[in-house]
Scaffold this motif. Structure first.
Motif, PDB file in Angstrom:
ATOM      1  N   PHE A   1       0.810  -1.236   0.000  1.00  0.00           N
ATOM      2  CA  PHE A   1       0.000   0.000   0.000  1.00  0.00           C
ATOM      3  C   PHE A   1       0.836   1.275   0.000  1.00  0.00           C
ATOM      4  O   PHE A   1       0.300   2.366  -0.032  1.00  0.00           O
ATOM      5  N   LYS A   2       2.152   1.127   0.140  1.00  0.00           N
ATOM      6  CA  LYS A   2       3.086   2.261   0.164  1.00  0.00           C
ATOM      7  C   LYS A   2       2.871   3.144   1.385  1.00  0.00           C
ATOM      8  O   LYS A   2       3.350   4.258   1.453  1.00  0.00           O
ATOM      9  N   LYS A   3       2.128   2.641   2.348  1.00  0.00           N
ATOM     10  CA  LYS A   3       2.070   3.370   3.626  1.00  0.00           C
ATOM     11  C   LYS A   3       1.535   2.472   4.744  1.00  0.00           C
ATOM     12  O   LYS A   3       0.855   1.469   4.467  1.00  0.00           O
ATOM     13  N   ALA A   4       1.875   2.852   5.975  1.00  0.00           N
ATOM     14  CA  ALA A   4       1.398   2.097   7.140  1.00  0.00           C
ATOM     15  C   ALA A   4       1.712   2.870   8.399  1.00  0.00           C
ATOM     16  O   ALA A   4       2.571   3.767   8.406  1.00  0.00           O
ATOM     17  N   ARG A   5       0.990   2.524   9.447  1.00  0.00           N
ATOM     18  CA  ARG A   5       1.344   3.030  10.779  1.00  0.00           C
ATOM     19  C   ARG A   5       1.322   1.814  11.705  1.00  0.00           C
ATOM     20  O   ARG A   5       0.294   1.145  11.843  1.00  0.00           O
ATOM     21  N   VAL A   6       2.475   1.508  12.294  1.00  0.00           N
ATOM     22  CA  VAL A   6       2.593   0.284  13.097  1.00  0.00           C
ATOM     23  C   VAL A   6       3.293   0.646  14.402  1.00  0.00           C
ATOM     24  O   VAL A   6       4.368   1.258  14.386  1.00  0.00           O
ATOM     25  N   GLU A   7       2.697   0.269  15.518  1.00  0.00           N
ATOM     26  CA  GLU A   7       3.331   0.585  16.812  1.00  0.00           C
ATOM     27  C   GLU A   7       4.654  -0.151  16.923  1.00  0.00           C
ATOM     28  O   GLU A   7       4.843  -1.220  16.322  1.00  0.00           O
TER      29      GLU A   7
ATOM     30  N   THR B   1       9.609   7.401   3.487  1.00  0.00           N
ATOM     31  CA  THR B   1       9.869   8.375   4.548  1.00  0.00           C
ATOM     32  C   THR B   1       9.372   7.744   5.842  1.00  0.00           C
ATOM     33  O   THR B   1       8.241   7.247   5.901  1.00  0.00           O
ATOM     34  N   VAL B   2      10.220   7.772   6.857  1.00  0.00           N
ATOM     35  CA  VAL B   2       9.865   7.102   8.115  1.00  0.00           C
ATOM     36  C   VAL B   2       9.885   8.129   9.240  1.00  0.00           C
ATOM     37  O   VAL B   2      10.852   8.878   9.382  1.00  0.00           O
ATOM     38  N   LYS B   3       8.797   8.152  10.014  1.00  0.00           N
ATOM     39  CA  LYS B   3       8.788   9.012  11.212  1.00  0.00           C
ATOM     40  C   LYS B   3       8.354   8.159  12.387  1.00  0.00           C
ATOM     41  O   LYS B   3       7.390   7.394  12.262  1.00  0.00           O
ATOM     42  N   ILE B   4       9.057   8.306  13.510  1.00  0.00           N
ATOM     43  CA  ILE B   4       8.619   7.617  14.724  1.00  0.00           C
ATOM     44  C   ILE B   4       7.858   8.666  15.538  1.00  0.00           C
ATOM     45  O   ILE B   4       8.444   9.660  15.973  1.00  0.00           O
ATOM     46  N   GLU B   5       6.569   8.445  15.728  1.00  0.00           N
ATOM     47  CA  GLU B   5       5.738   9.411  16.450  1.00  0.00           C
ATOM     48  C   GLU B   5       4.805   8.682  17.397  1.00  0.00           C
ATOM     49  O   GLU B   5       4.161   7.706  16.971  1.00  0.00           O
ATOM     50  N   HIS B   6       4.733   9.150  18.616  1.00  0.00           N
ATOM     51  CA  HIS B   6       3.826   8.570  19.615  1.00  0.00           C
ATOM     52  C   HIS B   6       3.981   7.058  19.700  1.00  0.00           C
ATOM     53  O   HIS B   6       2.998   6.315  19.771  1.00  0.00           O
ATOM     54  N   GLY B   7       5.211   6.586  19.646  1.00  0.00           N
ATOM     55  CA  GLY B   7       5.466   5.144  19.832  1.00  0.00           C
ATOM     56  C   GLY B   7       5.127   4.292  18.629  1.00  0.00           C
ATOM     57  O   GLY B   7       5.046   3.068  18.741  1.00  0.00           O
ATOM     58  N   ALA B   8       4.894   4.943  17.480  1.00  0.00           N
ATOM     59  CA  ALA B   8       4.553   4.157  16.289  1.00  0.00           C
ATOM     60  C   ALA B   8       5.443   4.547  15.117  1.00  0.00           C
ATOM     61  O   ALA B   8       5.968   5.660  15.060  1.00  0.00           O
ATOM     62  N   VAL B   9       5.618   3.607  14.199  1.00  0.00           N
ATOM     63  CA  VAL B   9       6.364   3.896  12.975  1.00  0.00           C
ATOM     64  C   VAL B   9       5.359   4.336  11.925  1.00  0.00           C
ATOM     65  O   VAL B   9       4.441   3.594  11.579  1.00  0.00           O
ATOM     66  N   ASN B  10       5.526   5.570  11.448  1.00  0.00           N
ATOM     67  CA  ASN B  10       4.685   6.118  10.387  1.00  0.00           C
ATOM     68  C   ASN B  10       5.501   6.064   9.122  1.00  0.00           C
ATOM     69  O   ASN B  10       6.536   6.722   9.023  1.00  0.00           O
ATOM     70  N   ILE B  11       5.050   5.327   8.141  1.00  0.00           N
ATOM     71  CA  ILE B  11       5.892   5.155   6.966  1.00  0.00           C
ATOM     72  C   ILE B  11       5.081   5.380   5.708  1.00  0.00           C
ATOM     73  O   ILE B  11       3.906   4.990   5.646  1.00  0.00           O
ATOM     74  N   LYS B  12       5.692   6.046   4.715  1.00  0.00           N
ATOM     75  CA  LYS B  12       4.989   6.196   3.438  1.00  0.00           C
ATOM     76  C   LYS B  12       5.981   6.446   2.303  1.00  0.00           C
ATOM     77  O   LYS B  12       7.125   6.866   2.535  1.00  0.00           O
ATOM     78  N   ALA B  13       5.520   6.140   1.114  1.00  0.00           N
ATOM     79  CA  ALA B  13       6.373   6.341  -0.063  1.00  0.00           C
ATOM     80  C   ALA B  13       5.472   6.619  -1.249  1.00  0.00           C
ATOM     81  O   ALA B  13       4.374   6.071  -1.331  1.00  0.00           O
TER      82      ALA B  13
ATOM     83  N   PHE C   1      14.162   0.555   4.400  1.00  0.00           N
ATOM     84  CA  PHE C   1      12.931   1.160   3.855  1.00  0.00           C
ATOM     85  C   PHE C   1      13.240   2.527   3.231  1.00  0.00           C
ATOM     86  O   PHE C   1      12.730   2.861   2.163  1.00  0.00           O
ATOM     87  N   GLU C   2      14.091   3.309   3.928  1.00  0.00           N
ATOM     88  CA  GLU C   2      14.434   4.639   3.400  1.00  0.00           C
ATOM     89  C   GLU C   2      15.189   4.513   2.083  1.00  0.00           C
ATOM     90  O   GLU C   2      14.961   5.276   1.151  1.00  0.00           O
TER      91      GLU C   2
END
Ligand code: EPU
Length: 420
Positions: free
Chosen positions: A106-112, A137-149, A131-132
């Motif tokens: 899906f080219k994106k996900a949010r996984v704790e 693009t990967v951001k760790i926010e609020h204990g989760a990995v936010n990833i998208k491309a 992944f990068e």
């Protein structure tokens, strides 16, 4: 809450069927999410808590799952949720494979961020680096990995450390990237090969798994397939050690003897007899075993996941043994429990110095993590008297019906409910 009660001292005899590999199954289930058409039928799934946890996460993402005794049918044609943030995700390690699988499809996900056994620092920097490199693009926010491309584009990735998780996770995403991805310094564990084979059954093009260079040519789409998970190298090793520890004879069936070579070699060095057949291995031991030195290493070296059960055996082997743990910095927590049973072990950093004793004696102990739990079961089986093992939820995460399997071999081991 439950505990295991073991009355030690019985020699164990007989055959035991080894279940499907935990560390392969826990990657194959998230990988099945990448099939946008058709159903994945997966056989030889071990009935363990980590698998049940993944089934729940997979359902929460919208997959339809049918569970049978040792198989799963996963229909992931209609995923409705790309946000894997539940208690189950936080509880276990392998939930990180949803990052690679969802990113690929899906080219994106949010996984704790994942949990797992407390065996040391468990970074995921190599997963993120991979992944990068593919363009995410990967951001760790609020204990989760936010990833998208926008797009994933194949490239060369050289891992700084040999990592099972990073190799598999980046391989998942690269399967649906554009062009060719080369993973260098890749892990060579049997479960890496099993996941690659599963992906190829789904229509992927992965070559070289089992060597340290994996080449993945991206495809547009993956499909459902039928697959059977390989046997569990670590469960087999645990039963082989139990044969040696109790002076009995156990044949582990439904195994790939090649995967067990480093364990067989150590048991032979200690003085046990190991006989390899086509898909089984028999371990026999009568006399006192000799202490040996062990250093854990990535496959084909001695597996870190067998280090703890093996160090229990070394506690009653003749002479001094030195065990060096080179994968995890905190994988000697079982030693304090073994000491309660009379073991003589000194831990200095990543090394345990074990002076062999005549015997261990039963005590109330706890499973501090999964393989530490297996180490305590072996200790209970070889010790004189009664051993109680607490915190066995760790053991249930990775060993299917451990007490039932040992009972079949003549062990006096029972599960009891702890009264509050
Ligand atoms: N590492 C990094 N950065 C990363 C990833 C790993 O520095 O991004 C380091 C780790 O800290 C460790 C080494 O690399 O020192 C190896 O870690 P790896 O990634 O191979 O471990 P993992 O994928 O988290 C899997 C198994 C473990 C097993 C190890 C090593 C699963 C779910 N877990 O963990 O299994 O010990 O590989 O073989 O597959 C167990 O079954 O009891 C268990 C802990």
């Amino acid at each position: 809450m439950e505990k295991l009660v073991v009355h030690g001292g019985n020699r164990l005899f007989g055959d035991i069927d080894i279940s499907g590999a935990k560390n392969a199954a826990v990657a194959i289930i998230p990988a099945a999410l990448m099939a946008s058409e058709g159903t994945c039928h997966i056989d030889n799934i071990p009935s363990i808590e980590d698998v049940h946890c993944l089934e729940r996460i997979t359902k929460s993402l919208g997959c339809k799952i049918k569970t049978n005794v040792n198989s799963l049918d996963i229909d992931s044609s209609e995923i409705t949720n790309l946000d894997a943030c539940t208690e189950d995700v936080r509880r276990m390690r392998a939930s990180y494979y949803f990052i690679g699988a969802l990113l690929g499809r899906f080219k994106k996900a949010r996984v704790e961020l994942p949990g797992g056994c407390p065996i040391g620092v468990r970074p995921i920097d190599q997963h993120i680096k991979g992944f990068e490199a593919l363009g995410a693009t990967v951001k760790i926010e609020h204990g989760a990995v936010n990833i998208k491309a926008d797009r994933l584009i194949g490239t060369n990735i050289f891992f700084d450390v040999v990592s099972v998780g990073a190799t598999i996770n980046v391989m998942l995403a690269a399967t649906l990237a554009e062009g060719i991805t080369t993973l260098e310094n890749a892990a060579r564990e049997p479960h890496v090969v099993d996941v690659a084979n599963f992906l190829n059954f789904m229509g992927a093009n992965v070559k070289g798994a089992g060597t340290d260079i994996i080449r993945i040519t991206g495809v547009e789409k993956l499909y459902g397939c039928s697959y059977s998970v390989i046997p569990d190298q670590i469960e087999a090793g645990t039963f082989m050690i139990a044969a040696a520890a109790t002076g009995g004879e156990i044949t582990v069936k439904n195994v790939i003897p090649k995967h067990l070579e480093s364990i067989s070699a150590k048991l032979i060095e200690m003085g046990a007899e190991v006989i390899e057949q086509d898909d089984s291995v028999t371990v026999r031991s009568k006399g006192k075993l000799k202490g040996v030195n062990i250093k854990t290493n990535p496959y084909p070296g001695f597996p870190t996941d067998v280090q703890q059960p093996m160090s229990t055996l070394l506690c009653v082997a003749e002479g001094r043994s030195i065990v060096t743990e080179s994968i995890w910095e905190s994988r000697f927590k079982h030693v304090d429990e073994l000491k309660k049973m009379g073991a003589d072990v000194k831990v200095e950093g990543r090394t345990a110095i074990i002076e062999g004793r005549e015997k261990l004696t039963g005590a109330v102990v706890k499973a501090t993590d999964l393989r530490a739990g297996a180490a305590m079961v072996i200790a209970g089986l070889l010790a004189e008297g009664r051993t109680e093992i607490h915190s066995i939820e760790h053991i249930d995460r990775g060993y299917p019906n451990i007490e039932v399997k040992f009972q079949k071999l003549g062990a006096k081991i029972y599960r009891e409910t702890i009264k509050e």
